[in-house]
Design an enzyme around this catalytic site. Structure first.
Site, PDB file in Angstrom:
ATOM      1  N   ASN A 161       0.847  -1.186   0.000  1.00  0.00           N
ATOM      2  CA  ASN A 161       0.000   0.000   0.000  1.00  0.00           C
ATOM      3  C   ASN A 161       0.883   1.238   0.000  1.00  0.00           C
ATOM      4  O   ASN A 161       2.113   1.132  -0.047  1.00  0.00           O
ATOM      5  CB  ASN A 161      -0.943  -0.019   1.214  1.00  0.00           C
ATOM      6  CG  ASN A 161      -0.186  -0.116   2.513  1.00  0.00           C
ATOM      7  OD1 ASN A 161       0.623   0.745   2.840  1.00  0.00           O
ATOM      8  ND2 ASN A 161      -0.429  -1.178   3.274  1.00  0.00           N
ATOM      9  N   PHE A 190      -5.158   2.372  14.364  1.00  0.00           N
ATOM     10  CA  PHE A 190      -5.357   3.430  13.380  1.00  0.00           C
ATOM     11  C   PHE A 190      -6.397   2.963  12.366  1.00  0.00           C
ATOM     12  O   PHE A 190      -6.464   1.775  12.036  1.00  0.00           O
ATOM     13  CB  PHE A 190      -4.047   3.763  12.661  1.00  0.00           C
ATOM     14  CG  PHE A 190      -3.222   4.803  13.369  1.00  0.00           C
ATOM     15  CD1 PHE A 190      -2.997   6.048  12.802  1.00  0.00           C
ATOM     16  CD2 PHE A 190      -2.692   4.541  14.619  1.00  0.00           C
ATOM     17  CE1 PHE A 190      -2.246   7.008  13.456  1.00  0.00           C
ATOM     18  CE2 PHE A 190      -1.938   5.491  15.292  1.00  0.00           C
ATOM     19  CZ  PHE A 190      -1.717   6.734  14.699  1.00  0.00           C
TER      20      PHE A 190
END
Length: 400
Positions: free
Chosen positions: A208, A323
């Protein structure tokens, strides 16, 4: 500041002992008084004269120096310093520390002290990875010993991997962190950061866009607050901060294993952007394009590191922070994640392309806890990290 601090430096026997000479110089540049202790094996790699000359202090090596021992010199040495640093810490010296041995001056000093101890391991990669060494590491961590390194790299023996002693400036940063009088002094905190790379074949992987900037900033801020930080990072763009224990990994499975090895910790901040899926069976050789069509890839779900830490029956961190990087319905999705994972806090941010968060220098986050929601204004990632570190300190010190 390190001015006027006193360091007892134990130099173990390994090729990395030559770095101890530069370490002495770097510490003295910062106003540190360095008292050197050279093991018998260490003297095979660096000379007593060079160590003593750089330190500007008498060098100690013999447990049975009659003049010093008449006044219990090993007791005085072990307790007069602000910090004991072992660099390099060999596999043998670490084993003797873990066993509580006292058969030479270095091991006796380490056993006869209540002064904080920081060690910089250095050894062959196979020695570092051996089950016996890993047991000793767990024992030493449980005893409150702080670590800096080891780093990955080429070895004098020709092998490559974890085992290289941390560089002198990295050790200096770790000394500064160990001597910091911040609110998190004495607390051990795990931080994950960066992306993971999930291999498809030897040259391709799933990943990512995470740069690791926010996780790195959090680790740096926590260290500045005096915490002992274990920094588990995927292959990020950002260099790891100094003064923290760095564990570099590639895959989600490796990251989970590193996190579990780091336990127990007082808090865990899971800032890494872990890939949700991996190829079930990565190809051992490069997959070639064929005229017949596209390859068929079968996917498997990666371990959920945040949930694994949050839902542990034993050694659960006292505070677990996750997160949530979202592009839609930020707060609703983050609140659902908080409940689903079982963590204590979620730091949510909008990573849609228009926000420029992924790979950028700023962040705009919403902190979601069991007691409510806080929307923070857009600010630098380090300011986000400092604010989060302050809140962590409030919880761990009971001032919140």
């Amino acid at each position: 500041m390190l001015t006027s601090k006193r360091i007892l430096l134990i130099i173990g026997g390994g090729i990395a002992a030559f770095k101890a000479l530069d370490l002495i110089r770097r510490l003295r540049e910062r106003g540190v008084s360095v008292t050197p202790v050279l093991t018998r094996a260490g003297a095979q790699f660096v000379t007593p004269l060079s160590v003593s000359a750089l330190a500007g202090q008498k060098l100690f090596s013999d447990l049975f120096d009659l003049t010093d021992e008449a006044e219990m010199g090993h007791i005085e040495l072990s307790r007069s310093a602000d910090l004991i640093v072992v660099a390099p810490a060999t596999a043998d010296l670490m084993a003797r520390m873990a066993q509580g041995r006292a058969d030479d001056l270095a091991s006796t000093l380490l056993l006869a002290t209540d002064t904080p101890v920081l060690i910089a391991p250095a050894m062959n990669v196979r020695m570092w990875q051996h089950a016996a060494t890993q047991r000793n590491i767990a024992t030493l961590r449980g005893d409150g010993i702080r670590f800096v390194g080891p780093n990955d790299g080429d070895m004098a023996c020709g092998e490559h991997g974890p085992g290289r002693m941390a560089e002198p400036l990295e050790i200096v940063a770790a000394v500064q962190s160990a001597l910091a009088d911040g609110p998190l002094k004495g607390r051990r905190i795990l931080v994950t950061s960066g992306p993971t790379h999930e291999p498809i074949d030897p040259v391709r992987y799933i990943a990512n866009r995470s740069s690791g900037a926010q996780g790195t900033a959090i680790a740096r801020a926590l260290a500045a607050f005096g915490a002992e930080v274990v920094f588990v990072t995927g292959p990020a763009d950002m260099p790891a901060p100094g003064g923290v224990e760095v564990q570099r990994v590639e895959t989600a499975q490796q990251m989970l294993a590193a996190c579990e090895t780091a336990l127990p910790v007082d808090a865990a901040v899971c800032a890494a952007a872990v890939a949700d899926w991996r190829v079930a069976s990565a190809s051992p050789s490069k997959m070639k394009k064929t005229a017949g069509g596209l390859p068929q890839l079968e996917f498997a779900e990666n371990p959920d590191i945040l949930a694994a830490l949050s839902q542990r029956a034993e050694n659960r961190p006292g505070l677990v922070i996750g997160f949530a990087a979202e592009t839609d319905d930020l707060e609703a999705n983050a609140a659902a994640k908080l409940k689903r994972k079982g963590c204590d806090w979620i730091v949510a941010n909008d990573v849609s392309e228009a926000m420029g968060i992924m790979g950028g220098t700023e962040n705009a986050v919403t902190l979601i806890t069991q007691s409510g929601t806080e929307r923070w204004p857009r600010m630098s990632k380090y300011r986000v990290a400092a604010r989060l570190a302050g809140k962590i300190a409030d919880v761990l010190t009971g001032s919140d």
